[in-house]
Design a protein around this motif. Structure first.
Motif, mmCIF file in Angstrom:
data_model
loop_
_atom_site.group_PDB
_atom_site.id
_atom_site.type_symbol
_atom_site.label_atom_id
_atom_site.label_comp_id
_atom_site.label_asym_id
_atom_site.label_seq_id
_atom_site.Cartn_x
_atom_site.Cartn_y
_atom_site.Cartn_z
ATOM 1 N N ASN A 88 6.324 10.739 38.455
ATOM 2 C CA ASN A 88 5.510 10.060 37.454
ATOM 3 C C ASN A 88 4.125 10.686 37.440
ATOM 4 N N THR A 89 3.679 11.060 36.255
ATOM 5 C CA THR A 89 2.369 11.692 36.080
ATOM 6 C C THR A 89 1.529 10.871 35.127
ATOM 7 N N ARG A 90 0.230 10.738 35.473
ATOM 8 C CA ARG A 90 -0.720 10.063 34.584
ATOM 9 C C ARG A 90 -1.961 10.929 34.420
ATOM 10 N N ARG A 91 -2.334 11.168 33.159
ATOM 11 C CA ARG A 91 -3.611 11.809 32.831
ATOM 12 C C ARG A 91 -4.277 10.935 31.778
ATOM 13 N N PHE A 92 -5.218 10.136 32.214
ATOM 14 C CA PHE A 92 -5.873 9.184 31.334
ATOM 15 C C PHE A 92 -7.380 9.431 31.300
ATOM 16 N N SER A 93 -7.956 9.268 30.117
ATOM 17 C CA SER A 93 -9.402 9.274 29.947
ATOM 18 C C SER A 93 -9.700 8.555 28.640
ATOM 19 N N PHE A 94 -10.971 8.405 28.348
ATOM 20 C CA PHE A 94 -11.364 7.787 27.079
ATOM 21 C C PHE A 94 -12.347 8.720 26.392
ATOM 22 N N ARG A 95 -11.919 9.280 25.264
ATOM 23 C CA ARG A 95 -12.734 10.240 24.539
ATOM 24 C C ARG A 95 -12.251 10.328 23.098
ATOM 25 N N VAL A 96 -13.054 10.932 22.260
ATOM 26 C CA VAL A 96 -12.622 11.220 20.891
ATOM 27 C C VAL A 96 -11.582 12.330 20.950
ATOM 28 N N PRO A 97 -10.426 12.156 20.329
ATOM 29 C CA PRO A 97 -9.410 13.225 20.340
ATOM 30 C C PRO A 97 -9.946 14.512 19.739
ATOM 31 N N ARG A 98 -9.463 15.628 20.261
ATOM 32 C CA ARG A 98 -9.858 16.930 19.710
ATOM 33 C C ARG A 98 -9.415 17.051 18.258
ATOM 34 N N ALA A 99 -10.102 17.882 17.524
ATOM 35 C CA ALA A 99 -9.770 18.059 16.104
ATOM 36 C C ALA A 99 -8.651 19.071 15.889
ATOM 37 N N THR A 100 -8.311 19.850 16.937
ATOM 38 C CA THR A 100 -7.359 20.957 16.757
ATOM 39 C C THR A 100 -5.989 20.646 17.343
ATOM 40 N N THR A 101 -5.907 20.326 18.618
ATOM 41 C CA THR A 101 -4.623 20.047 19.258
ATOM 42 C C THR A 101 -4.690 18.724 20.004
ATOM 43 N N GLY A 102 -3.540 18.017 20.008
ATOM 44 C CA GLY A 102 -3.478 16.729 20.665
ATOM 45 C C GLY A 102 -3.142 16.850 22.141
ATOM 46 N N VAL A 103 -2.852 15.693 22.745
ATOM 47 C CA VAL A 103 -2.603 15.670 24.187
ATOM 48 C C VAL A 103 -1.308 16.386 24.567
ATOM 49 N N LEU A 104 -0.351 16.486 23.652
ATOM 50 C CA LEU A 104 0.909 17.145 24.003
ATOM 51 C C LEU A 104 0.650 18.597 24.408
ATOM 52 N N TYR A 105 -0.086 19.324 23.584
ATOM 53 C CA TYR A 105 -0.351 20.743 23.876
ATOM 54 C C TYR A 105 -1.583 20.943 24.752
ATOM 55 N N SER A 106 -2.443 19.933 24.853
ATOM 56 C CA SER A 106 -3.639 20.065 25.685
ATOM 57 C C SER A 106 -3.401 19.610 27.119
ATOM 58 N N LEU A 107 -2.613 18.529 27.307
ATOM 59 C CA LEU A 107 -2.411 17.952 28.635
ATOM 60 C C LEU A 107 -0.961 18.025 29.106
ATOM 61 N N ALA A 108 -0.035 17.578 28.273
ATOM 62 C CA ALA A 108 1.367 17.544 28.697
ATOM 63 C C ALA A 108 1.910 18.928 28.993
ATOM 64 N N VAL A 109 1.325 19.956 28.394
ATOM 65 C CA VAL A 109 1.738 21.329 28.692
ATOM 66 C C VAL A 109 1.662 21.584 30.192
#
Length: 329
Positions: free
Chosen positions: A148-169
């Motif tokens: 089980n993996t967790r990467r959590f924060s609170f910020r404005v999402p990037r305008a170019t790529t979402g969490v799938l390609y930014s974090l889940a990668v």
């Protein structure tokens, strides 16, 4: 060896620092910086006393034979193919590309040109994760059942790529790395509320032959501060890694045993182990430079990056179809 860092944004500036260190230590002959934004690149070049150019096409003429590519992901394919065909070995920051056709095109070009190609899956060089991998490989945790993996924060999402390609990668690759395998199928749910078509939350379930990896990513969780961690549960022991503590691994003596007809949960405490705290980025670049000099495969070769991009595409398909998607179809 003459080395270049192409792209001097936030992460590229870290690569510039590493390149400067390599030059100072005599590991490389010279380091060049490259960015289309001359104001930015000149400032960083002055800080590290490095030469710079504003067009990557000028680098081969300067004698550059190896480079880090840290430009925005949509630009990776064209720049990479041009440089590989010009005789430059490349370390490309993750993701290798934003679609699998482009990713495999980069890999195939590197193979055709006999160039070294690495991808910046930096967590393969994270001290605690490397130690956990060593313990898994020697069987200390038993059969791996669940991650089980967790990467959590609170910020404005990037305008170019979402969490799938930014974090889940990262975490898709980590799951494959720890298990020495690829998932049989993937389920994914992507949520885009703040920005249209930019996923700010991703939940993935990767099913392997004997293990399940659950990955949770979000830029919209204000509860924990910045949280990045991993739990690995085996048949004999469990492990915990807080990625914000680079060199610490917790091993828990926890397992279920059978006594006669009765099952018992045994918890015999845990231990915290500290390993040598090498900077992951420096170790990653050292590994790439060694591969360039020795003409060997780097620890994180380009094909791994292409495979992960394929898996992220299947995750997107799963979210669109709201169903589990197999890898082999």
């Amino acid at each position: 060896m003459k080395y270049a860092v192409i792209g001097t944004g936030y992460w590229g500036s870290n690569h510039a620092r590493i390149a400067s260190e390599l030059r100072s230590e005599g590991v490389i002959e010279e380091a060049y910086l490259c960015d289309a934004d001359e104001e930015r690149v000149s400032e960083i070049a002055e800080a590290y006393d490095l030469p710079y150019v504003t067009d990557y096409a000028d680098l081969p003429d300067e004698g550059v034979t190896a480079a880090t590519l840290s430009t925005p992901s949509p630009t990776h394919h064209d720049i990479a193919v041009d440089l590989l065909e010009s005789g430059v070995d490349l370390l490309i920051e993750k993701p290798l590309a934003l679609d699998s056709d482009d990713a495999w095109s980069i890999v195939e070009t590197a193979d055709a040109e006999n160039r070294v190609l690495a991808v910046g899956h930096i967590f393969r060089f994270h001290p605690a994760l490397k130690e956990l991998k060593r313990r898994i490989d020697r069987g200390e945790l038993g059969r791996i059942k669940y991650m089980n993996t967790r990467r959590f924060s609170f910020r404005v999402p990037r305008a170019t790529t979402g969490v799938l390609y930014s974090l889940a990668v990262h975490d898709v690759d980590i799951s494959n790395y720890l298990l020495d395998d690829a998932p049989n199928d993937i389920y994914c749910r992507l949520d885009s509320v703040v920005r249209d078509d930019i996923d700010e939350t991703a939940t993935l379930v990767l099913n392997y032959d004997e293990a399940t990896s659950v990955i949770n990513e979000s830029w919209q969780v204000p509860v924990f501060g910045k949280q990045r961690d991993l739990v690995v549960v085996g048949s004999e022991k469990a492990a915990y890694v807080d990625y914000l503590e680079d060199n610490v691994v917790e091993i828990h003596e926890s397992r279920v045993v059978k006594h006669g007809d009765e099952l018992r949960a045994l918890e015999e405490g845990g231990k915290t182990y500290e390993v040598e705290n090498d900077e992951p980025l420096r170790v990653e670049v050292d590994d790439f430079v060694s591969a360039c000099k020795e003409r060997t495969e780097p620890s994180s070769p380009g094909r791994i990056g292409a495979e992960v991009v394929e898996q992220l595409e299947l995750a997107e398909e799963s979210s669109e179809r709201n169903q589990t998607v197999p890898l082999d179809r």
